[in-house]
Design an enzyme around this catalytic site. Structure first.
Site, short mmCIF file in Angstrom:
data_model
loop_
_atom_site.label_atom_id
_atom_site.label_comp_id
_atom_site.label_asym_id
_atom_site.label_seq_id
_atom_site.Cartn_x
_atom_site.Cartn_y
_atom_site.Cartn_z
N GLU A 1 -23.97 5.06 5.82
CA GLU A 1 -23.02 4.36 5.11
C GLU A 1 -24.07 3.76 3.89
O GLU A 1 -23.86 2.69 3.42
CB GLU A 1 -22.46 3.13 5.83
CG GLU A 1 -21.51 3.58 7.05
CD GLU A 1 -20.05 3.34 6.83
OE1 GLU A 1 -19.73 2.67 5.81
OE2 GLU A 1 -19.39 3.72 7.80
N GLY A 2 -24.83 4.67 3.22
CA GLY A 2 -25.83 4.31 2.25
C GLY A 2 -27.05 3.91 3.05
O GLY A 2 -27.10 3.07 3.57
N LEU B 1 -40.08 -9.01 25.64
CA LEU B 1 -39.47 -8.58 26.71
C LEU B 1 -40.33 -7.76 27.77
O LEU B 1 -40.41 -7.45 29.04
CB LEU B 1 -38.11 -7.75 26.74
CG LEU B 1 -36.81 -8.51 26.48
CD1 LEU B 1 -35.52 -7.51 25.84
CD2 LEU B 1 -36.35 -9.50 27.45
N GLY C 1 -14.73 12.42 6.70
CA GLY C 1 -15.71 13.54 6.42
C GLY C 1 -16.01 13.47 4.93
O GLY C 1 -15.46 14.14 3.99
N ARG D 1 -18.68 -0.77 17.47
CA ARG D 1 -18.45 -1.34 16.08
C ARG D 1 -18.12 -0.03 15.16
O ARG D 1 -17.06 -0.06 14.40
CB ARG D 1 -19.27 -2.25 15.78
CG ARG D 1 -18.79 -2.99 14.41
CD ARG D 1 -19.27 -2.49 13.15
NE ARG D 1 -20.63 -2.21 13.16
CZ ARG D 1 -20.99 -1.12 12.45
NH1 ARG D 1 -20.21 -0.06 12.05
NH2 ARG D 1 -22.17 -0.83 12.43
N LEU E 1 -16.44 3.39 1.46
CA LEU E 1 -17.93 3.25 1.85
C LEU E 1 -18.16 1.63 1.88
O LEU E 1 -18.66 1.01 2.51
CB LEU E 1 -18.65 4.20 1.26
CG LEU E 1 -18.77 5.53 1.78
CD1 LEU E 1 -19.84 6.41 1.13
CD2 LEU E 1 -18.96 5.60 3.13
N TRP F 1 -22.29 14.73 10.90
CA TRP F 1 -22.38 13.38 11.35
C TRP F 1 -21.09 12.42 11.10
O TRP F 1 -21.13 11.32 10.53
CB TRP F 1 -23.63 12.58 10.41
CG TRP F 1 -24.98 13.39 10.30
CD1 TRP F 1 -25.49 13.61 9.31
CD2 TRP F 1 -25.73 13.47 11.27
NE1 TRP F 1 -26.28 14.29 9.62
CE2 TRP F 1 -26.76 14.44 10.76
CE3 TRP F 1 -25.77 13.39 12.65
CZ2 TRP F 1 -27.87 14.90 11.69
CZ3 TRP F 1 -26.73 14.11 13.62
CH2 TRP F 1 -27.90 14.54 12.99
N THR G 1 -20.26 13.02 4.32
CA THR G 1 -21.38 13.74 4.38
C THR G 1 -21.39 15.24 4.92
O THR G 1 -20.43 15.37 5.81
CB THR G 1 -22.35 12.82 5.42
OG1 THR G 1 -22.09 11.43 5.00
CG2 THR G 1 -23.58 13.22 5.66
#
Lengths: 259, 390
Positions: B369-370, B344, B136, B96, B245, B168, B138
């Site tokens: 993303e925050g 589990l 880009g 994702r 963002l 990152w 961060t």
């Protein structure tokens, strides 16, 4: 080239399917309906033929109102338009009656090839394409794993138990395809969004000049006389490995003449 | 599993999906089951994935930038993009992320702030997945406080000279184009840096124990000379990247519904077949309490995602509402995955079950993303009118 793809809506193969004990017909309400799995290969083949030779792909479905969901899916894969034959009187029709209805429906449009899946996962009779070709008096090219069209000549590789046969016919022709033939595409988002605006012609039996007395369960040529649920699977045989497990399995397979 | 999904929909939320939405969702679910799920364990364990091939498959499906209009994009509703994000994240947050970064960060930045020439050049190829983008903002020393960024662009005639590094960055080393944000004398500006530009290099981040099926890189700019046409003309100040963002966070709010659902559904299946003390462990009160709490939480997540989808479809979503969603949903998804792991037992610590993989992925999602903390402060500011960021 104008291509018709015959699409049947069936109960989801992965669910527990049932027959209705009242009239021994498929219980359509019990399980979610889906496009007959093999028909997805027929749709793909229709789309590939269109991409190679031009023309249009028309989806033809005979089935209850709910079959529109399957028609939309076929349209979202890229077919151009659809014909939906739906009529209360069709309930319980067998393959012979259905073939006649499809033959009449094909008479309402111009077409060169009609492509179907080799069988449906509900009835598994696998006879409809042959019946349809017979009813129309056209070439019958069934069980194809490869289809080649050159002008009005259609050549297929017909799957047999031992290999394949090369079979040729002229258009108009009825083709049925097996799963080996291609890799059906996913509906694209563009296709899904475009599907709702593609034309779907709904026809009743009276539109096709078919008398209700010829259709439906009461007038079917074949009947489901009775049915039983499949017996529960018998407990298997446990082989305990005490150093000779491999030998025991080999003996078992040999006893079944599998090795 | 289908059965478990049905049982988890306690509020019959599925019943209200429009036909088109359902068809989109089912198509992506089938694609994910056929093409992604069979390979995800291997990709995660290998710490890599065939991103270029996958981008083209996502492109053929129409997923990339699907909620953008024109330039080869689908023009789908944001809520539909949300449903699709959930289906992809049901396999893995890394997949994702690939889609989010391409569509909501890189493509959206070009779409919202780019010149027509930039849009024509990049968006159609990016929508097809033939070109990959990254984003880009961060830096190693500049995360929640992007205003402290050190990457700088200075003018040299009509050109720009870019210096600095970004950290990152998802899809970084495989990108054909990087959207790089830099400080200039006129404030923060965005630039399109093409792979192969002299002075521009990338370095992948290894040794990750989260988002392993995702490519994470450092971007290094060493006297990178860019023509004036590389600047994004519509982006002025930090509002530019922050707008992207907000866009991408919406995909996260919806996406994590998928990872939580997948974890819970597989755990429900497991608990129904795992027998202890002579009966399935699903039949014990302690387990049922866990399931009740998790299923309610999952549906609350879905309601939040659905509401934000409605607001975004209507074009009136506000940034603090997206913060509400990320704050609520990522936290809840992480809690569901951790609790599911406890059901589990030992099986839960391997990649045989998706649960702990989802959990460790969500540790990243919780931060990127925050951060959860920043979204807490956004909500705090909205409620009190007081800014507690500094």
């Amino acid at each position: 080239m104008n291509i018709v793809v015959l699409v049947k809506q069936v109960p989801d193969t992965e669910a527990q399917r049932q027959l209705n004990p009242d009239d021994n017909t498929v219980d359509r309400a019990a399980v979610d309906p889906v496009i007959n799995y093999i028909d997805e290969f027929a749709i793909e083949e229709g789309l590939l033929l269109k991409e190679a030779h031009g023309g249009e792909v028309t989806i033809l479905t005979v089935g209850p109102e709910r079959a529109t969901e399957s028609i939309r899916k076929a349209l979202s894969m890229g077919a151009d338009k659809a014909i939906h034959v739906t009529d209360e009187a069709l309930h319980g029709s067998d393959a012979i009656q259905t073939a006649k209805v499809i033959a009449k429906a094909l008479g309402t449009i111009e077409w060169d090839v009609a492509v179907a899946g080799s069988e449906a996962t509900d009835s598994r009779s696998a006879i409809l394409p042959a019946l349809l070709a017979e009813a129309l008096g056209v070439a019958q090219l069934t069980q194809a794993r490869k289809v080649t069209v050159d002008g009005s000549t259609v050549t297929i590789e017909r799957v047999t138990d031992t290999g394949y046969e090369s079979v040729q016919g002229s258009t108009p022709a009825v083709i049925s395809v097996v799963e080996k033939i291609n890799d059906p595409r996913y509906p694209s988002f563009k296709g899904i969004m475009a599907a709702k605006s593609k034309p779907v012609t709904t026809l009743a039996l009276s539109d096709l000049g078919i008398d209700a007395g010829e259709a439906g369960l009461a007038n079917a040529w074949t009947q489901v006389v009775s049915f039983e649920n499949a017996p529960p699977r018998a407990a298997g045989q446990t082989v305990k490995d005490e150093g000779n497990g491999g030998g025991q399995i080999a003996d078992y397979l040999a006893s079944k003449k599998l090795i | 599993m289908t059965d478990a999904l049905d049982r988890l929909d306690l509020l019959d939320l599925d019943d209200d999906l429009a036909d088109e939405d359902r068809m989109l969702r089912d198509t992506v679910r089938k694609f994910a089951d056929d093409r992604l799920r069979p390979h995800i364990r291997q990709w995660f364990e290998d710490g890599t994935l065939p991103a270029r091939e996958l981008a083209q498959e996502f492109g053929a499906l129409g997923v990339l930038g699907m909620h953008l209009h024109g330039y080869g994009c689908q023009g789908a509703k944001p809520s539909q993009y949300g449903l699709v994000s959930a289906e992809i994240e049901a396999v893995d947050s890394g997949l994702r992320s690939l889609v989010s970064v391409q569509g909501s960060l890189a493509m959206y930045a070009i779409y919202a702030y780019g010149s027509d020439e930039q849009k024509q050049r990049w968006l159609p190829e990016m929508a097809k997945g033939n070109a990959i983008g990254c984003f880009g903002l961060t830096e190693a020393d500049s995360g929640s406080d992007p205003g402290s960024m050190r990457t700088r662009a200075r003018r040299d005639g009509s050109d720009w000279i870019l210096n600095g590094s970004k950290m990152w960055i998802t899809n970084g080393s495989i990108s054909d184009v990087a959207v790089v944000w830099a400080r200039t004398e006129e404030g923060v500006r965005g630039f399109l840096v093409e792979q192969g530009t002299p002075g521009f290099t990338t370095q992948d981040v290894h040794h990750k124990i989260s988002l392993r099926a995702s490519i994470t890189s450092e971007l290094i700019m060493n006297d990178v000379r860019l023509p004036a046409s590389a600047e994004l003309p519509g982006a002025q100040g930090l509002k530019g990247p922050l707008g992207c963002l907000t866009e991408a966070r919406f995909g996260i709010v919806c996406g994590v519904v998928g990872s939580a659902r997948d974890a819970l559904a597989s755990t429900l299946d497991y608990a129904g077949s795992r027998t202890q003390f002579g009966k399935p462990i699903a039949g014990f009160q302690l387990t049922q309490r866990k399931f009740a709490e998790m299923a309610v939480s999952l549906q609350q997540m879905q309601l939040t995602a659905r509401r934000l989808g409605e607001l975004k479809d209507a074009g009136r979503i506000k940034p603090h509402q997206v913060s509400f969603g990320k704050f609520a949903n990522v936290h809840a998804a992480l809690a569901i995955c951790r609790e599911s792991r406890s059901i589990l037992g030992g099986s839960g610590i391997t990649t045989e079950y998706p649960v702990l993989r989802h959990a460790v992925n969500l540790e990243t999602v919780y931060t990127y993303e925050g951060t959860h903390e920043v979204h807490t402060l956004v909500l705090g500011q909205e409620l009190t009118g007081l800014d507690a960021f500094r």
